[in-house]
Design a protein around this motif. Structure first.
Motif, PDB file in Angstrom:
ATOM      1  N   HIS A 156      -1.836 -35.127  -0.041  1.00 22.28           N
ATOM      2  CA  HIS A 156      -2.263 -33.781   0.347  1.00 22.28           C
ATOM      3  C   HIS A 156      -2.154 -33.614   1.858  1.00 22.28           C
ATOM      4  O   HIS A 156      -2.843 -34.307   2.625  1.00 22.28           O
ATOM      5  N   CYS A 189      -7.948 -28.659  -4.290  1.00 27.44           N
ATOM      6  CA  CYS A 189      -6.576 -28.156  -4.153  1.00 27.44           C
ATOM      7  C   CYS A 189      -5.886 -28.077  -5.516  1.00 27.44           C
ATOM      8  O   CYS A 189      -5.847 -29.050  -6.268  1.00 27.44           O
ATOM      9  N   PHE A 244      -2.731 -27.884  -6.266  1.00 27.52           N
ATOM     10  CA  PHE A 244      -1.564 -28.763  -6.431  1.00 27.52           C
ATOM     11  C   PHE A 244      -1.996 -30.224  -6.592  1.00 27.52           C
ATOM     12  O   PHE A 244      -1.367 -30.973  -7.348  1.00 27.52           O
ATOM     13  N   CYS A 245      -3.091 -30.630  -5.927  1.00 31.64           N
ATOM     14  CA  CYS A 245      -3.631 -31.971  -6.181  1.00 31.64           C
ATOM     15  C   CYS A 245      -4.094 -32.085  -7.637  1.00 31.64           C
ATOM     16  O   CYS A 245      -3.909 -33.131  -8.276  1.00 31.64           O
ATOM     17  N   HIS A 254      -1.449 -26.816   0.293  1.00 31.82           N
ATOM     18  CA  HIS A 254      -0.857 -28.156   0.099  1.00 31.82           C
ATOM     19  C   HIS A 254       0.626 -27.902   0.338  1.00 31.82           C
ATOM     20  O   HIS A 254       1.243 -27.121  -0.405  1.00 31.82           O
TER      21      HIS A 254
HETATM   22 ZN    ZN Z   1      -3.413 -30.905  -2.430  1.00 35.26          ZN
END
Ligand code: ZN
Ligand code: AMP
Length: 141
Positions: free
Chosen positions: A49, A7, A9-10, A100
């Protein structure tokens, strides 16, 4: 804390890819959208998440909304757009492109006639960084 190695954004949360950070606390993180509709377009995410509003625990949504309010106030006070939409997409049909969960703090201009699918065009990084400095300075408790 739940985490998805694929991900984007992670990866931002890990520091593996850069972001124009605005704010963080124990549960949430806010940063500039790099394909902004208008100046001051920001995103607010939980540090855990979760994919969408259906799967996100209510208490996570609560902290997410509190940070969204904080960032919306800072964008309003520093950038002074004509208006702000708070937007959150669930699923491909709703044009969700990052899975996310996130709230858009979406500044608007009078008569911009913006569509819900506004099309992603990269913004100028130096300009986004200057806007981030302005918004950060306007964040209050
Ligand atoms: Zn994420
Ligand atoms: P959505 O279509 O609601 O899933 O929105 C995802 C948003 O994430 C889009 O507005 C993208 O411009 C934004 N986005 C994707 N990758 C990044 C990134 N690396 N940094 C900042 N914003 C991003």
């Amino acid at each position: 804390m739940s985490h998805d190695p694929e991900c984007i954004f992670c990866k931002i949360l890990e520091g593996a890819i850069p972001a124009f950070k605005l704010y963080e606390d124990d549960d949430t993180f806010a940063f500039m959208d790099i394909n902004p509709l208008h100046d001051g377009h920001a995103l607010v995410i939980p540090k855990e998440h979760h994919t969408n509003i259906f799967e996100t625990p209510t208490e996570v949504l609560t902290t997410l909304m509190a940070t969204t309010q904080r960032i919306a106030k800072a964008v309003q006070n520093s950038i002074a757009p004509d208006g702000i939409n708070i937007l959150q997409a669930n699923g491909h049909g709703a044009a969700q492109s990052v899975f996310h969960i996130h709230f858009h703090v979406l500044p608007r201009k009078n008569g911009d006639d913006a569509k819900l699918n506004w099309g992603l065009r990269p913004g100028d990084k130096d300009h986004i960084e200057q806007l981030a400095d302005k918004i950060r300075a306007a964040i209050s408790d």
